[in-house]
Design a protein around this motif. Structure first.
Motif, PDB file in Angstrom:
ATOM      1  N   ALA A 167      61.270  38.361   4.902  1.00  0.00           N
ATOM      2  CA  ALA A 167      62.871  37.396   5.687  1.00  0.00           C
ATOM      3  C   ALA A 167      63.301  37.137   4.142  1.00  0.00           C
ATOM      4  CB  ALA A 167      61.817  35.845   5.819  1.00  0.00           C
ATOM      5  N   ASN A 168      64.617  36.160   4.417  1.00  0.00           N
ATOM      6  CA  ASN A 168      65.164  35.936   3.266  1.00  0.00           C
ATOM      7  C   ASN A 168      64.616  34.757   2.362  1.00  0.00           C
ATOM      8  OD1 ASN A 168      67.534  37.603   4.629  1.00  0.00           O
ATOM      9  ND2 ASN A 168      68.988  35.820   4.896  1.00  0.00           N
ATOM     10  N   LEU A 224      68.221  37.365  -0.472  1.00  0.00           N
ATOM     11  CA  LEU A 224      68.760  38.148   1.242  1.00  0.00           C
ATOM     12  C   LEU A 224      67.515  38.700   1.293  1.00  0.00           C
ATOM     13  CD1 LEU A 224      72.157  38.515   1.634  1.00  0.00           C
ATOM     14  CD2 LEU A 224      70.952  37.161   2.056  1.00  0.00           C
ATOM     15  N   GLU A 225      66.812  39.707   2.146  1.00  0.00           N
ATOM     16  CA  GLU A 225      65.805  40.208   2.692  1.00  0.00           C
ATOM     17  C   GLU A 225      66.081  41.666   2.342  1.00  0.00           C
ATOM     18  OE1 GLU A 225      64.243  42.101   6.603  1.00  0.00           O
ATOM     19  OE2 GLU A 225      65.002  40.148   7.110  1.00  0.00           O
ATOM     20  N   LYS A 236      74.200  45.111   7.241  1.00  0.00           N
ATOM     21  CA  LYS A 236      73.167  44.400   7.849  1.00  0.00           C
ATOM     22  C   LYS A 236      73.166  43.134   6.446  1.00  0.00           C
ATOM     23  CE  LYS A 236      69.691  46.956   9.736  1.00  0.00           C
ATOM     24  NZ  LYS A 236      68.836  47.683   9.268  1.00  0.00           N
ATOM     25  N   VAL A 237      73.838  43.010   5.434  1.00  0.00           N
ATOM     26  CA  VAL A 237      74.012  41.965   4.752  1.00  0.00           C
ATOM     27  C   VAL A 237      75.484  41.051   4.843  1.00  0.00           C
ATOM     28  CG1 VAL A 237      74.380  41.373   2.227  1.00  0.00           C
ATOM     29  CG2 VAL A 237      72.986  43.239   2.663  1.00  0.00           C
ATOM     30  N   GLU A 267      73.713  39.075   7.682  1.00  0.00           N
ATOM     31  CA  GLU A 267      72.368  37.908   6.527  1.00  0.00           C
ATOM     32  C   GLU A 267      73.645  37.127   5.894  1.00  0.00           C
ATOM     33  OE1 GLU A 267      69.678  37.547   7.556  1.00  0.00           O
ATOM     34  OE2 GLU A 267      69.883  38.914   8.841  1.00  0.00           O
ATOM     35  N   THR A 268      74.609  37.568   5.144  1.00  0.00           N
ATOM     36  CA  THR A 268      75.669  36.732   4.133  1.00  0.00           C
ATOM     37  C   THR A 268      75.747  35.276   5.182  1.00  0.00           C
ATOM     38  OG1 THR A 268      76.422  38.000   3.305  1.00  0.00           O
ATOM     39  CG2 THR A 268      77.673  36.621   3.285  1.00  0.00           C
ATOM     40  N   SER A 275      75.458  34.165   8.610  1.00  0.00           N
ATOM     41  CA  SER A 275      74.359  34.086   9.439  1.00  0.00           C
ATOM     42  C   SER A 275      74.353  32.788   8.452  1.00  0.00           C
ATOM     43  CB  SER A 275      73.606  34.841   9.435  1.00  0.00           C
ATOM     44  OG  SER A 275      72.323  34.004   9.884  1.00  0.00           O
ATOM     45  N   GLU A 276      73.632  32.553   7.026  1.00  0.00           N
ATOM     46  CA  GLU A 276      73.197  31.567   6.069  1.00  0.00           C
ATOM     47  C   GLU A 276      74.636  30.658   5.944  1.00  0.00           C
ATOM     48  OE1 GLU A 276      70.806  31.001   5.220  1.00  0.00           O
ATOM     49  OE2 GLU A 276      69.499  32.683   4.763  1.00  0.00           O
TER      50      GLU A 276
END
Length: 258
Positions: free
Chosen positions: A2-3, A17-18, A53-54, A57-58, A60-61
Motif C-alpha cells: 500500500a501507499n 506511492l505503491e 497506475k501512478v 493513485e496520484t 486518488s490521493e
C-alpha cells in the motif's frame, strides 16, 4: 504494498506511492507525492510501464485537488519516459535541469504541451506549492550532469534521487545502516562521479534539518541519525573517476574458442 504516508499534519502530506515495478524487468523506482492544501507535486513520475497506475493513485490521493508540478530530478527514462502522457492529461508544469529540456522531447512530445516543460537553473530554485516552499537543490554529477534533489522543510524530507539508491532490497525502510551498505555500494561507486562532488553535496546538506532521506530507488533512511550516517558515508566514499581511470586501455583481442 500500500501507499506509505511519510508525513501528515492535516494540511501537508508526503506519500510514497505503491511500488508498481517491483519484480518486473525494469529497475525498481519510487514515486513520491507531496500535497499541501490540496495542491500537489509529483516527483520522478516514471515510465510507460507504471504511468496509468501512478496517475490513478496520484489523483486518488489528491481527492479532487490539483496537480501543479512534476519534478524531474534528471533525464533517465525511469523518471521522464512517460512525461508526454502526464502533460497531456494534467495541467501540471514539469521542471527539469536546463541541460535536459532539449533532450526530454526525444521520448515523444506533443507541441501543444512543449511550453510546460520548464528549466531549473544550475543553482536550483524554490517552488511555491500553495504557499509552501520546496527547494530544488543542486546535486550535479550525482549522477547526472544536470541533477537536482528536493528538500521539503515542513516534513523535513530530502528527496535524494539516485543518491542513496539501493538495489535488491525487499524493504522500504532501512533499519540497519551497516547491513544496508552492501545494497548501495556497487551502484554508488560506479554511478556517482567523484568523491569531490560527494563531499560538496555533504557540505551543502549537513546544515539542513533532515528527518528522512528518500531515494528514488530502494529503501529510505527514516530518521535524523541514519540520515546523518548516510551523509557521512557519502562524504567518505571513493567513486566514479576516483576508481574508473585504470580501465581506460585498448582491449586485447582474443580469438574465440573453437
Amino acid at each position: 504494498m500500500a501507499n506509505t504516508v511519510l508525513y501528515d499534519d492535516g494540511v501537508h502530506k508526503n506519500i510514497l506511492l505503491e511500488d508498481f515495478s517491483a519484480g518486473d524487468l525494469a529497475v525498481q523506482a519510487n514515486q513520491h507525492l507531496i500535497i499541501h492544501d490540496r495542491v500537489g507535486m509529483l516527483l520522478d513520475p516514471g515510465g510507460h510501464k507504471v504511468y496509468s497506475k501512478v496517475l490513478g493513485e496520484t489523483f486518488s490521493e489528491l481527492s479532487g485537488g490539483r496537480l501543479k508540478y512534476l519534478f524531474l530530478s534528471h533525464q533517465d527514462p525511469d523518471i521522464v519516459a512517460a512525461i508526454n502522457g502526464w502533460l497531456m492529461t494534467t495541467d501540471a508544469d514539469a521542471y527539469i535541469s536546463s541541460l535536459w529540456t532539449r533532450f526530454v522531447p526525444h521520448f515523444g512530445f506533443d507541441h501543444i504541451v512543449a511550453d510546460r516543460l520548464k528549466p531549473i537553473p544550475d543553482e536550483g530554485m524554490v517552488f511555491d506549492l500553495a504557499a509552501c516552499k520546496l527547494y530544488a537543490l543542486p546535486a550535479h554529477f550525482l549522477h547526472s550532469e544536470g541533477n537536482f534533489q528536493l528538500y521539503d522543510p515542513i516534513s523535513k524530507i530530502l528527496y535524494s534521487g539516485d543518491l542513496g539508491a539501493s538495489i535488491g532490497v525487499d524493504y522500504i525502510v532501512t533499519r540497519d545502516f551497516k547491513a544496508h551498505i552492501r545494497f548501495m555500494e556497487g551502484f554508488h561507486r560506479r554511478y556517482m562521479v567523484s568523491n569531490r562532488v560527494m563531499k560538496a553535496w555533504a557540505d551543502m546538506v549537513r546544515p539542513l534539518d533532515i528527518e528522512i532521506i528518500a531515494p528514488q530507488h530502494g529503501a529510505l533512511f527514516p530518521d535524523q541519525a541514519m540520515s546523518r550516517q548516510f551523509i557521512e558515508w557519502c562524504a567518505g566514499l571513493e567513486c566514479g573517476i576516483d576508481l574508473i581511470t585504470p580501465l581506460f586501455k585498448v582491449p586485447v583481442f582474443k580469438v574465440p574458442a573453437g
